[in-house]
Design a protein around this motif. Structure first.
Motif, PDB file in Angstrom:
ATOM      1  N   MET A  98       1.000  -1.181   0.115  1.00 24.49           N
ATOM      2  CA  MET A  98       0.126  -0.176  -0.043  1.00 24.49           C
ATOM      3  C   MET A  98       1.002   1.182  -0.048  1.00 24.49           C
ATOM      4  O   MET A  98       0.560   2.162  -0.848  1.00 24.49           O
ATOM      5  N   GLN A  99       1.903   1.083   0.907  1.00 26.05           N
ATOM      6  CA  GLN A  99       2.915   2.539   0.803  1.00 26.05           C
ATOM      7  C   GLN A  99       3.636   2.666  -0.381  1.00 26.05           C
ATOM      8  O   GLN A  99       3.854   3.885  -0.896  1.00 26.05           O
ATOM      9  N   TRP A 100       4.033   1.446  -1.104  1.00 26.70           N
ATOM     10  CA  TRP A 100       4.923   1.309  -2.158  1.00 26.70           C
ATOM     11  C   TRP A 100       4.128   1.788  -3.538  1.00 26.70           C
ATOM     12  O   TRP A 100       4.588   2.650  -4.312  1.00 26.70           O
ATOM     13  N   LEU A 101       2.933   1.359  -3.877  1.00 27.13           N
ATOM     14  CA  LEU A 101       2.068   1.572  -4.719  1.00 27.13           C
ATOM     15  C   LEU A 101       1.132   2.606  -4.568  1.00 27.13           C
ATOM     16  O   LEU A 101       0.516   2.817  -5.468  1.00 27.13           O
ATOM     17  N   GLY A 102       0.877   3.186  -3.323  1.00 24.82           N
ATOM     18  CA  GLY A 102       0.343   4.440  -3.207  1.00 24.82           C
ATOM     19  C   GLY A 102      -1.473   4.374  -2.890  1.00 24.82           C
ATOM     20  O   GLY A 102      -1.995   5.257  -3.074  1.00 24.82           O
ATOM     21  N   GLY A 103      -1.710   2.954  -2.471  1.00 25.65           N
ATOM     22  CA  GLY A 103      -3.025   2.848  -2.056  1.00 25.65           C
ATOM     23  C   GLY A 103      -3.550   1.640  -1.726  1.00 25.65           C
ATOM     24  O   GLY A 103      -2.811   0.737  -2.275  1.00 25.65           O
ATOM     25  N   TRP A 104      -4.295   1.397  -0.789  1.00 23.38           N
ATOM     26  CA  TRP A 104      -4.707  -0.047  -0.567  1.00 23.38           C
ATOM     27  C   TRP A 104      -5.503  -0.745  -1.942  1.00 23.38           C
ATOM     28  O   TRP A 104      -5.228  -2.014  -2.007  1.00 23.38           O
ATOM     29  N   GLN A 105      -6.140   0.141  -3.022  1.00 25.17           N
ATOM     30  CA  GLN A 105      -6.614  -0.667  -4.068  1.00 25.17           C
ATOM     31  C   GLN A 105      -5.358  -1.347  -4.810  1.00 25.17           C
ATOM     32  O   GLN A 105      -5.742  -2.532  -5.248  1.00 25.17           O
ATOM     33  N   ALA A 106      -4.482  -0.665  -4.910  1.00 24.16           N
ATOM     34  CA  ALA A 106      -3.401  -1.303  -5.711  1.00 24.16           C
ATOM     35  C   ALA A 106      -2.536  -2.562  -5.008  1.00 24.16           C
ATOM     36  O   ALA A 106      -2.291  -3.521  -5.469  1.00 24.16           O
ATOM     37  N   SER A 107      -2.557  -2.062  -3.617  1.00 23.35           N
ATOM     38  CA  SER A 107      -2.067  -3.418  -2.541  1.00 23.35           C
ATOM     39  C   SER A 107      -3.114  -4.671  -2.953  1.00 23.35           C
ATOM     40  O   SER A 107      -2.275  -5.525  -3.266  1.00 23.35           O
ATOM     41  N   LEU A 108      -4.224  -4.453  -2.789  1.00 23.01           N
ATOM     42  CA  LEU A 108      -5.264  -5.734  -3.108  1.00 23.01           C
ATOM     43  C   LEU A 108      -5.068  -6.264  -4.353  1.00 23.01           C
ATOM     44  O   LEU A 108      -4.926  -7.458  -4.441  1.00 23.01           O
ATOM     45  N   VAL A 109      -5.284  -5.399  -5.459  1.00 24.20           N
ATOM     46  CA  VAL A 109      -5.096  -5.852  -6.716  1.00 24.20           C
ATOM     47  C   VAL A 109      -3.770  -6.602  -7.234  1.00 24.20           C
ATOM     48  O   VAL A 109      -3.773  -7.324  -8.093  1.00 24.20           O
ATOM     49  N   SER A 110      -2.611  -6.258  -6.527  1.00 21.82           N
ATOM     50  CA  SER A 110      -1.364  -6.826  -6.825  1.00 21.82           C
ATOM     51  C   SER A 110      -1.378  -8.529  -6.742  1.00 21.82           C
ATOM     52  O   SER A 110      -0.638  -9.187  -7.619  1.00 21.82           O
ATOM     53  N   TRP A 111      -2.059  -8.967  -5.965  1.00 20.91           N
ATOM     54  CA  TRP A 111      -2.321 -10.401  -5.913  1.00 20.91           C
ATOM     55  C   TRP A 111      -2.962 -11.263  -7.167  1.00 20.91           C
ATOM     56  O   TRP A 111      -2.697 -12.244  -7.131  1.00 20.91           O
ATOM     57  N   ALA A 112      -3.774 -10.456  -7.784  1.00 24.25           N
ATOM     58  CA  ALA A 112      -4.194 -10.842  -9.239  1.00 24.25           C
ATOM     59  C   ALA A 112      -3.328 -11.361 -10.067  1.00 24.25           C
ATOM     60  O   ALA A 112      -3.356 -12.464 -10.884  1.00 24.25           O
ATOM     61  N   LEU A 113      -2.123 -10.629  -9.965  1.00 21.50           N
ATOM     62  CA  LEU A 113      -0.985 -11.045 -10.913  1.00 21.50           C
ATOM     63  C   LEU A 113      -0.256 -12.487 -10.575  1.00 21.50           C
ATOM     64  O   LEU A 113      -0.095 -13.237 -11.639  1.00 21.50           O
ATOM     65  N   LEU A 114      -0.282 -12.771  -9.181  1.00 20.78           N
ATOM     66  CA  LEU A 114       0.300 -14.149  -8.864  1.00 20.78           C
ATOM     67  C   LEU A 114      -0.819 -15.168  -9.444  1.00 20.78           C
ATOM     68  O   LEU A 114      -0.532 -16.120  -9.942  1.00 20.78           O
ATOM     69  N   ALA A 115      -2.145 -15.008  -9.336  1.00 17.18           N
ATOM     70  CA  ALA A 115      -3.007 -15.785  -9.570  1.00 17.18           C
ATOM     71  C   ALA A 115      -2.992 -15.999 -11.280  1.00 17.18           C
ATOM     72  O   ALA A 115      -3.242 -17.171 -11.835  1.00 17.18           O
ATOM     73  N   LEU A 116      -2.977 -15.029 -12.121  1.00 11.78           N
ATOM     74  CA  LEU A 116      -2.642 -14.897 -13.501  1.00 11.78           C
ATOM     75  C   LEU A 116      -1.223 -15.929 -14.044  1.00 11.78           C
ATOM     76  O   LEU A 116      -1.597 -16.570 -14.840  1.00 11.78           O
ATOM     77  N   ALA A 117      -0.357 -15.652 -13.204  1.00  6.59           N
ATOM     78  CA  ALA A 117       0.771 -16.210 -13.617  1.00  6.59           C
ATOM     79  C   ALA A 117       0.685 -17.782 -13.520  1.00  6.59           C
ATOM     80  O   ALA A 117       1.043 -18.714 -14.199  1.00  6.59           O
ATOM     81  N   THR A 118       0.027 -18.061 -12.144  1.00  7.24           N
ATOM     82  CA  THR A 118      -0.211 -19.475 -11.998  1.00  7.24           C
ATOM     83  C   THR A 118      -1.096 -20.195 -12.776  1.00  7.24           C
ATOM     84  O   THR A 118      -0.772 -21.370 -13.074  1.00  7.24           O
ATOM     85  N   PHE A 119      -2.168 -19.456 -13.171  1.00  8.04           N
ATOM     86  CA  PHE A 119      -3.086 -19.975 -14.465  1.00  8.04           C
ATOM     87  C   PHE A 119      -2.553 -20.632 -15.578  1.00  8.04           C
ATOM     88  O   PHE A 119      -2.620 -21.483 -16.106  1.00  8.04           O
ATOM     89  N   ILE A 120      -1.583 -19.278 -15.814  1.00  7.20           N
ATOM     90  CA  ILE A 120      -0.727 -19.857 -17.304  1.00  7.20           C
ATOM     91  C   ILE A 120       0.268 -21.145 -16.947  1.00  7.20           C
ATOM     92  O   ILE A 120       0.365 -21.720 -17.831  1.00  7.20           O
ATOM     93  N   VAL A 121       1.064 -20.998 -15.872  1.00  2.81           N
ATOM     94  CA  VAL A 121       1.808 -22.179 -15.690  1.00  2.81           C
ATOM     95  C   VAL A 121       0.925 -23.489 -15.577  1.00  2.81           C
ATOM     96  O   VAL A 121       1.132 -24.593 -16.122  1.00  2.81           O
ATOM     97  N   TRP A 122      -0.128 -23.615 -14.768  1.00  8.00           N
ATOM     98  CA  TRP A 122      -0.906 -24.792 -14.737  1.00  8.00           C
ATOM     99  C   TRP A 122      -1.359 -25.094 -16.233  1.00  8.00           C
ATOM    100  O   TRP A 122      -1.670 -26.355 -16.289  1.00  8.00           O
ATOM    101  N   VAL A 123      -1.965 -24.317 -16.806  1.00  7.07           N
ATOM    102  CA  VAL A 123      -2.613 -24.664 -18.174  1.00  7.07           C
ATOM    103  C   VAL A 123      -1.446 -25.268 -19.033  1.00  7.07           C
ATOM    104  O   VAL A 123      -1.682 -26.327 -19.767  1.00  7.07           O
ATOM    105  N   ARG A 124      -0.254 -24.657 -19.037  1.00 12.56           N
ATOM    106  CA  ARG A 124       0.595 -25.169 -19.872  1.00 12.56           C
ATOM    107  C   ARG A 124       1.193 -26.699 -19.132  1.00 12.56           C
ATOM    108  O   ARG A 124       1.589 -27.645 -20.082  1.00 12.56           O
ATOM    109  N   TYR A 125       1.531 -26.811 -18.117  1.00  7.94           N
ATOM    110  CA  TYR A 125       1.913 -28.146 -17.441  1.00  7.94           C
ATOM    111  C   TYR A 125       1.182 -28.791 -16.635  1.00  7.94           C
ATOM    112  O   TYR A 125       1.485 -29.915 -15.937  1.00  7.94           O
ATOM    113  N   ALA A 126      -0.095 -28.919 -16.616  1.00  9.78           N
ATOM    114  CA  ALA A 126      -1.167 -29.684 -15.762  1.00  9.78           C
ATOM    115  C   ALA A 126      -0.996 -31.061 -16.221  1.00  9.78           C
ATOM    116  O   ALA A 126      -0.703 -31.497 -17.260  1.00  9.78           O
ATOM    117  N   PRO A 127      -1.290 -32.149 -15.201  1.00 10.74           N
ATOM    118  CA  PRO A 127      -1.073 -33.511 -15.468  1.00 10.74           C
ATOM    119  C   PRO A 127      -2.238 -33.780 -16.409  1.00 10.74           C
ATOM    120  O   PRO A 127      -3.300 -33.174 -16.583  1.00 10.74           O
TER     121      PRO A 127
END
Length: 400
Positions: free
Chosen positions: A154-183
């Motif tokens: 929140m302090q680095w990105l300038g607001g609580w909204q940016a802090s909360l939305v940043s976790w969507a990037l982790l979910a999107l990255a994991t989605f891409i990896v899962w689609v590529r390498y899922a069993p």
């Protein structure tokens, strides 16, 4: 020797687990800020902390059905995409979007968290309990990152909204990896296959209820901590950042017990001693943090973390230890997590109501410790070495 396929699945499992707690733990350190900026009352804030747990519980029983129709791998991909979407939507400057996005994220966590234990049972059945500990460690690490980084982001990105939305990037990255390498899908062994037992049959067995109630009460403790611990610590005189880091340290301590608890449980012929040990640690940690002098903060954080990490790891292990095959594990996982998390949703909302009514942190602490005592009773039953099996065509409970 561990095969390449097994290593790849373990990495994927860890990445998915890493995503299933920041959606909840990242809100708690910012809750006071949200109450000030968004004008949330204590009950409204309690509803915000309750929604993800409630929708987690409501959607978990649907996971076997969705897994049967889409395939478990595609269903998990959909859950990750839903999670990323919910994390993006909840910061939109539109009325109600904070709650809508939070509910979407909780639904996604319910689906993914139910599908994954059954996939573990399928992919690596001989070490399913130990791998469940590793998965729980990933959950704890994700929770710690969400709690510890929320205020700095929140302090680095300038607001609580940016802090909360940043976790969507982790979910999107994991989605891409899962689609590529899922069993590779197992068409003949899909979760929730047509031969699945009716849920009422599972509910007719006391063992199902014992595991569900243990899961529900210990999860309620966890989500109260996720939703309210920083606020309760601030009430005792902590700063926002210190309260967030105290919770982060507690969650980091969960890493050790999440991984070690299934190993410790193997030292005895059943899981009852390990279950009681982690519940005692949880109760002592809550007492130190919420009722004892502030100098007991760090011992309290460590004890709470060790207790909660171990209890959740063992609760998930029970889903695979109490079932004889992957299909039953998937069904029991959906039923137990659905009912357990729906019950757990009452905890954060109840704490919000108690605070609105003027309850002190000490009052809340002793109420929670009393609930842990009740949880211990169910642990004595759920921890016995018994297993649900349907190989005879009828659901039976066998002593192992």
């Amino acid at each position: 020797m561990v095969s390449r396929h097994a290593c790849r699945f373990i990495v994927l499992m860890f990445l998915v687990g890493l995503n299933l707690r920041p959606a909840m733990s990242s809100v708690a350190p910012l809750l006071n800020r949200l109450q000030e900026n968004a004008g949330l009352s204590a009950p409204a804030a309690g509803l915000l902390t309750t929604l993800p747990v409630l929708f987690l519980g409501l959607t978990a029983p649907l996971a076997p059905i969705i897994g049967r129709r889409l395939g478990s791998e595609r269903a998990l991909s959909s859950a990750l995409l839903l999670l990323a979407s919910g994390l993006l939507i909840r910061v939109l400057p539109l009325p109600g979007m904070l709650y809508v996005g939070t509910a979407m994220a909780g639904s996604a966590i319910g689906l993914a968290g139910t599908l994954l234990p059954a996939l573990v049972k399928r992919e690596l059945p001989q070490n399913a309990d130990l791998l469940t500990g590793l998965y729980t460690m990933a959950l704890c690490m994700g929770g710690a990152l969400g709690a510890g980084l929320s205020v700095p982001l929140m302090q680095w990105l300038g607001g609580w909204q940016a802090s909360l939305v940043s976790w969507a990037l982790l979910a999107l990255a994991t989605f891409i990896v899962w689609v590529r390498y899922a069993p590779t899908p197992y068409s003949s062994k899909a979760i929730g296959s047509p031969s699945s037992l009716p849920l009422v049959t599972l509910l007719s067995k006391p063992l199902t209820w014992q595991v569900m109630l243990f899961m529900g009460i210990q999860s309620s403790m966890a989500y109260i901590v996720f939703g309210w611990l920083p606020t309760l610590l601030i009430e005792r005189g902590y700063t926002e950042a210190t309260a967030g880091w105290t919770m982060a340290v507690s969650i980091l301590c969960q890493l050790a017990s999440a991984l070690s608890a299934p190993w410790i449980a193997r030292l005895h012929h059943d899981q009852r001693p390990a279950l009681l040990l982690v519940l005692i640690c949880t109760a002592m940690g809550l007492a130190c943090l919420l009722a004892a002098p502030l100098t007991w903060r760090w011992p309290g954080a460590v004890l709470l973390g060790l207790g909660q990490g171990g209890s959740f790891s063992l609760a998930l292990s029970l889903l695979v230890l109490r079932t004889a095959n992957e299909r039953l594990a998937g069904q029991l996982s959906g039923l137990v997590q659905g009912g357990g998390y729906t019950l757990a949703a009452l905890g954060p909302f109840g704490v919000g109501l108690m605070l609105q009514a003027g309850a002190t942190t000490e009052h809340i602490a002793w109420l929670l410790i009393g609930l842990i005592g009740i949880c211990g009773i169910f642990a004595l039953f759920a921890g016995r070495q018994r297993q649900l099996d349907d190989h005879s065509g009828h659901l039976q409970v066998y002593h192992r």
